[in-house]
Design a protein around this motif. Sequence first.
Motif, short mmCIF file in Angstrom:
data_model
loop_
_atom_site.label_atom_id
_atom_site.label_comp_id
_atom_site.label_asym_id
_atom_site.label_seq_id
_atom_site.Cartn_x
_atom_site.Cartn_y
_atom_site.Cartn_z
N UNK A 38 -0.38 -7.23 9.74
CA UNK A 38 -1.58 -6.91 8.97
C UNK A 38 -1.65 -7.89 7.81
N UNK A 39 -2.71 -8.70 7.79
CA UNK A 39 -2.93 -9.68 6.71
C UNK A 39 -4.21 -9.30 5.97
N UNK A 40 -4.56 -10.07 4.99
CA UNK A 40 -5.71 -9.77 4.13
C UNK A 40 -7.00 -9.56 4.92
N UNK A 113 -3.52 4.35 1.54
CA UNK A 113 -2.69 4.80 2.64
C UNK A 113 -1.42 3.97 2.56
N UNK A 114 -0.33 4.61 2.16
CA UNK A 114 0.94 3.90 2.00
C UNK A 114 1.81 4.11 3.25
N UNK A 120 -2.85 0.11 2.54
CA UNK A 120 -4.26 -0.11 2.79
C UNK A 120 -5.08 0.75 1.84
N UNK A 121 -6.19 0.21 1.31
CA UNK A 121 -7.02 0.91 0.34
C UNK A 121 -8.36 1.26 0.97
N UNK A 158 -3.98 -3.97 0.71
CA UNK A 158 -3.42 -4.12 -0.63
C UNK A 158 -2.05 -4.79 -0.59
N UNK A 159 -1.27 -4.44 0.45
CA UNK A 159 0.04 -5.07 0.64
C UNK A 159 0.19 -5.38 2.12
N UNK A 160 0.30 -6.67 2.44
CA UNK A 160 0.43 -7.10 3.83
C UNK A 160 1.76 -6.64 4.41
#
Length: 190
Positions: A38-40, A113-114, A120-121, A158-160
Amino acid sequence: MNSSIISLNTGRAAPLLCNGEIHQSGIRKQAREGRVRVAALGLEGDEQADLSVHGGLSKAVYAYPSEHYGFWQTVRAQAKAGDWGQVLPPGSLGENLTLQGLSEQQVWVGDVLRFADCELVVSEPRFPCFKFNAVMGFNKAVKLMSESGWCGFYLAVQREGTLAAGDRFELLPGPREVGIAELFRAKIRA
């Protein structure tokens, strides 16, 4: 809350017949095995055909609640649409993440979603277009999604990291100013 990814789905842009015309679309998603990067701009191996309405930084990943699948299976059968007798596999609504345990009524813009390996936001609801009618196999699918509010939601990265079917996640509340269901209803009425 016990929430998880039931299926992780990707697809390439391909021709789709809509009302007698051919359009490029990435709406047809299929389940992927194993971990997916999962990237930007989204999931590795996934494409969107019209970047003016799908994809980009704020709509990198599309999530849809698995709990709504029974409804879509039933209305397709009543419309005798497409392969209406077949069970709709995950990804049939164009989503990247088929989620269990989280609906539009429970998420707000800015919620996170952590997952163990990425975050992911929640950014906005999905608004269906004419291609949704084509992929569902009947001309009232967009109307039904608009009336039900069962639209799913887009996520920004938010974080890849990586994701896979079966991954659990925690919902971290954001500012809780605008709910996904509320925003969807407001824009549909406008």
